[in-house]
Design a protein around this motif. Structure first.
Motif, PDB file in Angstrom:
ATOM      1  N   GLY A   1       0.774  -1.227   0.000  1.00 31.20           N
ATOM      2  CA  GLY A   1       0.000   0.000   0.000  1.00 31.20           C
ATOM      3  C   GLY A   1       0.807   1.279   0.000  1.00 31.20           C
ATOM      4  N   VAL A   2       2.126   1.215  -0.117  1.00 31.65           N
ATOM      5  CA  VAL A   2       2.979   2.402  -0.128  1.00 31.65           C
ATOM      6  C   VAL A   2       3.681   2.467  -1.491  1.00 31.65           C
ATOM      7  CG1 VAL A   2       4.922   3.595   0.947  1.00 31.65           C
ATOM      8  CG2 VAL A   2       3.343   2.260   2.364  1.00 31.65           C
ATOM      9  N   TYR A   3       3.422   3.533  -2.210  1.00 29.49           N
ATOM     10  CA  TYR A   3       3.931   3.663  -3.571  1.00 29.49           C
ATOM     11  C   TYR A   3       4.768   4.936  -3.715  1.00 29.49           C
ATOM     12  CZ  TYR A   3       0.164   0.321  -4.656  1.00 29.49           C
ATOM     13  OH  TYR A   3      -0.677  -0.764  -4.683  1.00 29.49           O
ATOM     14  N   ARG A   4       5.723   4.873  -4.637  1.00 30.83           N
ATOM     15  CA  ARG A   4       6.437   6.077  -5.043  1.00 30.83           C
ATOM     16  C   ARG A   4       6.376   6.156  -6.573  1.00 30.83           C
ATOM     17  NH1 ARG A   4      11.160   6.047  -2.279  1.00 30.83           N
ATOM     18  NH2 ARG A   4      10.451   7.672  -0.852  1.00 30.83           N
ATOM     19  N   LEU A   5       5.908   7.290  -7.057  1.00 32.36           N
ATOM     20  CA  LEU A   5       5.841   7.528  -8.492  1.00 32.36           C
ATOM     21  C   LEU A   5       6.978   8.462  -8.877  1.00 32.36           C
ATOM     22  CD1 LEU A   5       4.355   7.344 -11.230  1.00 32.36           C
ATOM     23  CD2 LEU A   5       2.960   9.297 -10.489  1.00 32.36           C
ATOM     24  N   CYS A   6       7.850   8.006  -9.762  1.00 33.76           N
ATOM     25  CA  CYS A   6       8.982   8.806 -10.229  1.00 33.76           C
ATOM     26  C   CYS A   6       8.728   9.236 -11.669  1.00 33.76           C
ATOM     27  CB  CYS A   6      10.283   8.011 -10.149  1.00 33.76           C
ATOM     28  SG  CYS A   6      10.768   7.565  -8.472  1.00 33.76           S
ATOM     29  N   SER A   7       9.032  10.495 -11.960  1.00 31.56           N
ATOM     30  CA  SER A   7       8.743  11.016 -13.292  1.00 31.56           C
ATOM     31  C   SER A   7       9.745  12.102 -13.658  1.00 31.56           C
ATOM     32  CB  SER A   7       7.324  11.580 -13.337  1.00 31.56           C
ATOM     33  OG  SER A   7       7.168  12.640 -12.412  1.00 31.56           O
ATOM     34  N   GLN A   8       9.742  12.449 -14.939  1.00 31.09           N
ATOM     35  CA  GLN A   8      10.601  13.524 -15.418  1.00 31.09           C
ATOM     36  C   GLN A   8      10.086  14.881 -14.951  1.00 31.09           C
ATOM     37  OE1 GLN A   8      13.440  13.902 -17.074  1.00 31.09           O
ATOM     38  NE2 GLN A   8      13.223  16.104 -17.357  1.00 31.09           N
ATOM     39  N   GLU A   9       8.791  15.089 -15.112  1.00 37.53           N
ATOM     40  CA  GLU A   9       8.202  16.383 -14.808  1.00 37.53           C
ATOM     41  C   GLU A   9       7.591  16.400 -13.411  1.00 37.53           C
ATOM     42  OE1 GLU A   9       8.472  19.013 -17.062  1.00 37.53           O
ATOM     43  OE2 GLU A   9       9.827  17.513 -17.903  1.00 37.53           O
ATOM     44  N   ARG A  10       7.431  17.581 -12.874  1.00 33.54           N
ATOM     45  CA  ARG A  10       6.710  17.725 -11.609  1.00 33.54           C
ATOM     46  C   ARG A  10       5.226  17.476 -11.864  1.00 33.54           C
ATOM     47  NH1 ARG A  10      10.213  22.420  -9.966  1.00 33.54           N
ATOM     48  NH2 ARG A  10      11.440  21.657  -8.212  1.00 33.54           N
ATOM     49  N   GLN A  11       4.638  16.596 -11.073  1.00 29.12           N
ATOM     50  CA  GLN A  11       3.258  16.200 -11.327  1.00 29.12           C
ATOM     51  C   GLN A  11       2.345  16.400 -10.118  1.00 29.12           C
ATOM     52  OE1 GLN A  11       2.094  15.456 -14.167  1.00 29.12           O
ATOM     53  NE2 GLN A  11       3.979  15.200 -15.330  1.00 29.12           N
ATOM     54  N   LEU A  12       2.812  17.100  -9.092  1.00 30.89           N
ATOM     55  CA  LEU A  12       2.031  17.214  -7.857  1.00 30.89           C
ATOM     56  C   LEU A  12       0.676  17.861  -8.116  1.00 30.89           C
ATOM     57  CD1 LEU A  12       1.995  16.664  -4.843  1.00 30.89           C
ATOM     58  CD2 LEU A  12       3.026  18.911  -4.473  1.00 30.89           C
ATOM     59  N   ASP A  13       0.637  18.882  -8.941  1.00 27.53           N
ATOM     60  CA  ASP A  13      -0.627  19.553  -9.216  1.00 27.53           C
ATOM     61  C   ASP A  13      -1.610  18.611  -9.900  1.00 27.53           C
ATOM     62  OD1 ASP A  13      -2.338  21.995  -9.437  1.00 27.53           O
ATOM     63  OD2 ASP A  13      -2.043  21.646 -11.575  1.00 27.53           O
ATOM     64  N   TRP A  14      -1.153  17.903 -10.934  1.00 30.01           N
ATOM     65  CA  TRP A  14      -2.026  16.969 -11.651  1.00 30.01           C
ATOM     66  C   TRP A  14      -2.452  15.820 -10.739  1.00 30.01           C
ATOM     67  CZ3 TRP A  14      -4.722  16.959 -16.037  1.00 30.01           C
ATOM     68  CH2 TRP A  14      -5.249  15.740 -16.482  1.00 30.01           C
ATOM     69  N   LEU A  15      -1.537  15.296  -9.957  1.00 34.14           N
ATOM     70  CA  LEU A  15      -1.866  14.198  -9.049  1.00 34.14           C
ATOM     71  C   LEU A  15      -2.902  14.635  -8.015  1.00 34.14           C
ATOM     72  CD1 LEU A  15       1.690  12.686  -8.379  1.00 34.14           C
ATOM     73  CD2 LEU A  15      -0.045  11.857  -9.959  1.00 34.14           C
ATOM     74  N   THR A  16      -2.729  15.819  -7.476  1.00 38.11           N
ATOM     75  CA  THR A  16      -3.651  16.307  -6.451  1.00 38.11           C
ATOM     76  C   THR A  16      -5.047  16.499  -7.020  1.00 38.11           C
ATOM     77  OG1 THR A  16      -1.829  17.427  -5.305  1.00 38.11           O
ATOM     78  CG2 THR A  16      -4.062  18.138  -4.771  1.00 38.11           C
ATOM     79  N   ARG A  17      -5.139  17.088  -8.215  1.00 41.26           N
ATOM     80  CA  ARG A  17      -6.455  17.276  -8.831  1.00 41.26           C
ATOM     81  C   ARG A  17      -7.092  15.943  -9.195  1.00 41.26           C
ATOM     82  NH1 ARG A  17      -5.987  19.955 -13.740  1.00 41.26           N
ATOM     83  NH2 ARG A  17      -3.718  20.102 -13.700  1.00 41.26           N
ATOM     84  N   SER A  18      -6.272  14.976  -9.597  1.00 38.53           N
ATOM     85  CA  SER A  18      -6.796  13.665  -9.978  1.00 38.53           C
ATOM     86  C   SER A  18      -7.229  12.839  -8.768  1.00 38.53           C
ATOM     87  CB  SER A  18      -5.737  12.891 -10.767  1.00 38.53           C
ATOM     88  OG  SER A  18      -5.363  13.580 -11.945  1.00 38.53           O
ATOM     89  N   ALA A  19      -6.779  13.237  -7.576  1.00 37.40           N
ATOM     90  CA  ALA A  19      -7.070  12.475  -6.370  1.00 37.40           C
ATOM     91  C   ALA A  19      -8.406  12.832  -5.736  1.00 37.40           C
ATOM     92  CB  ALA A  19      -5.949  12.685  -5.346  1.00 37.40           C
ATOM     93  N   PHE A  20      -9.170  13.729  -6.359  1.00 36.58           N
ATOM     94  CA  PHE A  20     -10.462  14.124  -5.790  1.00 36.58           C
ATOM     95  C   PHE A  20     -11.348  12.889  -5.603  1.00 36.58           C
ATOM     96  CE2 PHE A  20     -14.880  15.532  -6.144  1.00 36.58           C
ATOM     97  CZ  PHE A  20     -14.909  16.512  -5.163  1.00 36.58           C
ATOM     98  N   GLY A  21     -11.841  12.710  -4.382  1.00 40.77           N
ATOM     99  CA  GLY A  21     -12.710  11.580  -4.073  1.00 40.77           C
ATOM    100  C   GLY A  21     -11.985  10.351  -3.571  1.00 40.77           C
ATOM    101  N   PHE A  22     -10.653  10.365  -3.583  1.00 39.31           N
ATOM    102  CA  PHE A  22      -9.867   9.233  -3.099  1.00 39.31           C
ATOM    103  C   PHE A  22      -9.248   9.564  -1.744  1.00 39.31           C
ATOM    104  CE2 PHE A  22      -9.818   8.613  -7.707  1.00 39.31           C
ATOM    105  CZ  PHE A  22     -10.104   7.257  -7.815  1.00 39.31           C
ATOM    106  N   ASP A  23      -9.190   8.580  -0.869  1.00 37.72           N
ATOM    107  CA  ASP A  23      -8.561   8.747   0.444  1.00 37.72           C
ATOM    108  C   ASP A  23      -7.076   8.418   0.312  1.00 37.72           C
ATOM    109  OD1 ASP A  23      -7.857   8.961   3.077  1.00 37.72           O
ATOM    110  OD2 ASP A  23      -9.150   7.326   3.814  1.00 37.72           O
ATOM    111  N   VAL A  24      -6.336   9.398  -0.163  1.00 38.93           N
ATOM    112  CA  VAL A  24      -4.899   9.209  -0.378  1.00 38.93           C
ATOM    113  C   VAL A  24      -4.148  10.438   0.122  1.00 38.93           C
ATOM    114  CG1 VAL A  24      -5.087   7.655  -2.356  1.00 38.93           C
ATOM    115  CG2 VAL A  24      -5.031  10.127  -2.733  1.00 38.93           C
ATOM    116  N   THR A  25      -2.872  10.210   0.425  1.00 36.84           N
ATOM    117  CA  THR A  25      -1.953  11.297   0.769  1.00 36.84           C
ATOM    118  C   THR A  25      -0.842  11.305  -0.271  1.00 36.84           C
ATOM    119  OG1 THR A  25      -2.426  11.094   3.127  1.00 36.84           O
ATOM    120  CG2 THR A  25      -0.397  12.238   2.508  1.00 36.84           C
ATOM    121  N   ILE A  26      -0.610  12.459  -0.887  1.00 28.73           N
ATOM    122  CA  ILE A  26       0.408  12.589  -1.935  1.00 28.73           C
ATOM    123  C   ILE A  26       1.405  13.647  -1.497  1.00 28.73           C
ATOM    124  CG2 ILE A  26       0.856  13.064  -4.363  1.00 28.73           C
ATOM    125  CD1 ILE A  26      -2.136  12.429  -4.868  1.00 28.73           C
TER     126      ILE A  26
END
Length: 321
Positions: A106-131
């Motif tokens: 249940g513990v994940y790390r997503l690695c990417s070239q670009e900064r994705q915090l904004d997209w990840l946060t908006r996509s997390a609407f309705g999910f019980d997650v911490t990013i």
């Protein structure tokens, strides 16, 4: 910013060639990019991977969130495994590619070239997650080449030889924990090493001490770029424009257009871009990504590709030697 390895990388960079990678200063080449490349293929080479953007994703809905985000089935990436992935906008255009590390249950790390915090946060609407973007909290090195396993064993990672591609293992090191993944960007035998920043210099020193008899060398981005092209790996903002940053709509690409259709799993529940990708699979793609072996000794990057009637049909996005 300087990475935790900068006291060593700056001392070894006799060419004084650097560029900015996100918040950090990183080496283009240390002494000779062709010899650095030769170390990747004939011995082993070390690349400072710290600037890669990292996002820690936890919470009860972490799996459901990631499965909604990316096109592949994340449920198949078991704890202790790594999976390559892409994620798209609603039009099925790739925003970025990266790797999902299933660190522990249940513990994940997503690695990417670009900064994705904004997209990840908006996509997390309705999910019980911490990013959390934890780029600065993790120091990382890529150790790549035929003798890389021998070097890891020499510094105390006795089980390194048992790791299969995309495996993760943890080893005690310098009073803490060293995470080793059988991953890399070279297509050769290689590993990526992840450690707390305060222990970074001890890791570098151990590698270069024990690796001296195994031909270890530092490598910069120029040598790594040639290796990744040979391996057929794509790079964001080089081989494709990220959909959320493309100025012209026709400059973005879908997974199918990037020859990444294998990463699209229509058998899983809904995911971003699914409807558009189904339509594309049915009707066909606009573009096709191909790999060419160009004769000559001059890099072909940014060159035009013509058909037999002398019409421009494409451009070269990357080029090796």
């Amino acid at each position: 910013w300087e990475t935790p390895f900068h006291p060593r990388t700056s001392a070894l960079n006799t060419l004084n060639e650097w560029h900015r990678w996100k918040d950090y200063t990183t080496a283009d080449a240390y002494f000779d990019e062709q010899l650095e490349y030769a170390a990747i293929r004939n011995a082993c080479a070390v690349f400072d991977l710290t600037p890669m953007t990292k996002h820690l994703i936890t919470g009860p809905d972490a799996l459901a969130f990631l499965n909604r985000l990316v096109t592949r089935d994340v449920a198949k990436i078991k704890p202790g495994k790594v999976g390559y992935c892409v994620w798209c906008d609603d039009n099925g255009q790739v925003i970025d590619d990266g790797t999902i590390f299933h660190l522990r249950e249940g513990v994940y790390r997503l690695c990417s070239q670009e900064r994705q915090l904004d997209w990840l946060t908006r996509s997390a609407f309705g999910f019980d997650v911490t990013i959390v973007e934890d780029t600065h909290d993790v120091a990382a090195l890529a150790l790549q080449g035929p003798t890389s396993c021998a070097v890891l064993k020499a510094i105390g990672c006795a089980g390194a030889g048992k790791l299969k591609p995309f495996d993760i293992a943890y080893f005690p090191f310098a009073g803490g924990e060293l995470m080793v993944s059988r991953t890399g960007f070279t297509g050769d035998l290689g590993y990526e090493l992840w450690i707390d920043p305060p222990r970074a210099l001890e890791l570098w020193d151990a590698l270069f001490d024990k690796g001296a008899n195994h031909g270890i060398r530092p490598m910069g981005t120029h040598a790594l770029e040639v290796a990744r092209i040979e391996a057929g790996f794509i790079a964001a903002q080089v081989d494709f424009h990220c959909a959320d940053q493309a100025i012209m709509l026709d400059r973005s690409r879908s997974p199918f257009e990037l020859d990444l259709g294998r990463l699209v799993d229509f058998s899983k529940p809904n995911f971003n871009g699914r409807r558009a990708l189904l339509e594309e699979k049915k009707n066909g793609s606009r573009f096709r990504f191909v790999r060419l072996d160009v004769e000559g000794n001059k890099p072909a990057r940014s060159a035009y590709i013509y058909d037999k009637d002398k019409n421009v049909v494409g451009t070269v996005t990357s080029a090796g030697w």
